[in-house]
Design a protein around this motif. Structure first.
Motif, PDB file in Angstrom:
ATOM      1  N   GLY A   7      41.526  44.121  38.815  1.00  0.00           N
ATOM      2  CA  GLY A   7      40.833  44.909  39.834  1.00  0.00           C
ATOM      3  C   GLY A   7      39.351  44.985  39.575  1.00  0.00           C
ATOM      4  N   SER A   8      38.578  45.199  40.621  1.00  0.00           N
ATOM      5  CA  SER A   8      37.121  45.281  40.471  1.00  0.00           C
ATOM      6  C   SER A   8      36.705  46.478  39.616  1.00  0.00           C
ATOM      7  CB  SER A   8      36.452  45.347  41.846  1.00  0.00           C
ATOM      8  OG  SER A   8      36.889  46.499  42.547  1.00  0.00           O
ATOM      9  N   GLU A   9      37.558  47.499  39.538  1.00  0.00           N
ATOM     10  CA  GLU A   9      37.250  48.674  38.722  1.00  0.00           C
ATOM     11  C   GLU A   9      38.094  48.727  37.453  1.00  0.00           C
ATOM     12  OE1 GLU A   9      37.042  52.297  40.959  1.00  0.00           O
ATOM     13  OE2 GLU A   9      36.268  51.241  42.700  1.00  0.00           O
ATOM     14  N   GLY A  10      38.741  47.606  37.130  1.00  0.00           N
ATOM     15  CA  GLY A  10      39.548  47.537  35.918  1.00  0.00           C
ATOM     16  C   GLY A  10      40.886  46.888  36.193  1.00  0.00           C
ATOM     17  N   LEU A  62      39.391  42.544  44.119  1.00  0.00           N
ATOM     18  CA  LEU A  62      39.686  41.863  42.861  1.00  0.00           C
ATOM     19  C   LEU A  62      38.429  41.202  42.317  1.00  0.00           C
ATOM     20  CD1 LEU A  62      43.039  40.081  43.735  1.00  0.00           C
ATOM     21  CD2 LEU A  62      42.728  42.171  42.420  1.00  0.00           C
ATOM     22  N   LYS A  63      38.355  41.106  41.005  1.00  0.00           N
ATOM     23  CA  LYS A  63      37.304  40.336  40.357  1.00  0.00           C
ATOM     24  C   LYS A  63      37.939  39.043  39.838  1.00  0.00           C
ATOM     25  CE  LYS A  63      38.003  42.477  35.866  1.00  0.00           C
ATOM     26  NZ  LYS A  63      37.448  43.256  34.784  1.00  0.00           N
ATOM     27  N   GLU A  64      37.136  38.159  39.317  1.00  0.00           N
ATOM     28  CA  GLU A  64      37.653  36.924  38.728  1.00  0.00           C
ATOM     29  C   GLU A  64      38.495  37.260  37.507  1.00  0.00           C
ATOM     30  OE1 GLU A  64      35.922  32.873  36.668  1.00  0.00           O
ATOM     31  OE2 GLU A  64      34.704  33.913  38.153  1.00  0.00           O
ATOM     32  N   GLY A  65      39.643  36.626  37.405  1.00  0.00           N
ATOM     33  CA  GLY A  65      40.511  36.872  36.261  1.00  0.00           C
ATOM     34  C   GLY A  65      41.901  36.312  36.490  1.00  0.00           C
ATOM     35  N   ARG A  66      42.843  36.813  35.704  1.00  0.00           N
ATOM     36  CA  ARG A  66      44.215  36.291  35.745  1.00  0.00           C
ATOM     37  C   ARG A  66      45.185  37.306  36.328  1.00  0.00           C
ATOM     38  NH1 ARG A  66      45.289  32.128  30.824  1.00  0.00           N
ATOM     39  NH2 ARG A  66      43.605  30.744  31.452  1.00  0.00           N
TER      40      ARG A  66
END
Length: 87
Positions: free
Chosen positions: A28-31, A46-50
């Protein structure tokens, strides 16, 4: 037997995953957060990640770049700007 969560992961090109799972973890964008069956409804960017999908003893991992996550009483949907399975 624990309740299952209906999860869908969709990118602009195609649906990468759809099915009943035990748990999904997402960036998530906030964690980072995890979702199980019966989770309270919410929506987040969402942010970049898995994204990690757990089902019994199996695990699938997807790399995502942006998008939105939507948890409803019916299930959990991720609409990703870009997504690919990590192999």
């Amino acid at each position: 037997m624990a309740a299952k969560l209906h999860f869908s992961l969709v990118s602009p090109e195609r649906e990468l995953f759809s099915g009943e799972v035990d748990q999904v973890d997402a960036p998530g964008s906030e964690g980072d957060f995890g979702v199980l069956a019966g989770h309270a409804p919410f929506m987040t960017a969402l942010k970049e990640g898995r994204v990690t999908v757990y089902n019994e003893s199996q695990k699938k991992v997807y790399e995502v770049r942006g998008g939105f996550a939507d948890v409803t009483p019916e299930g959990f949907t991720i609409l990703a700007e870009q997504a690919a399975e990590v192999v």
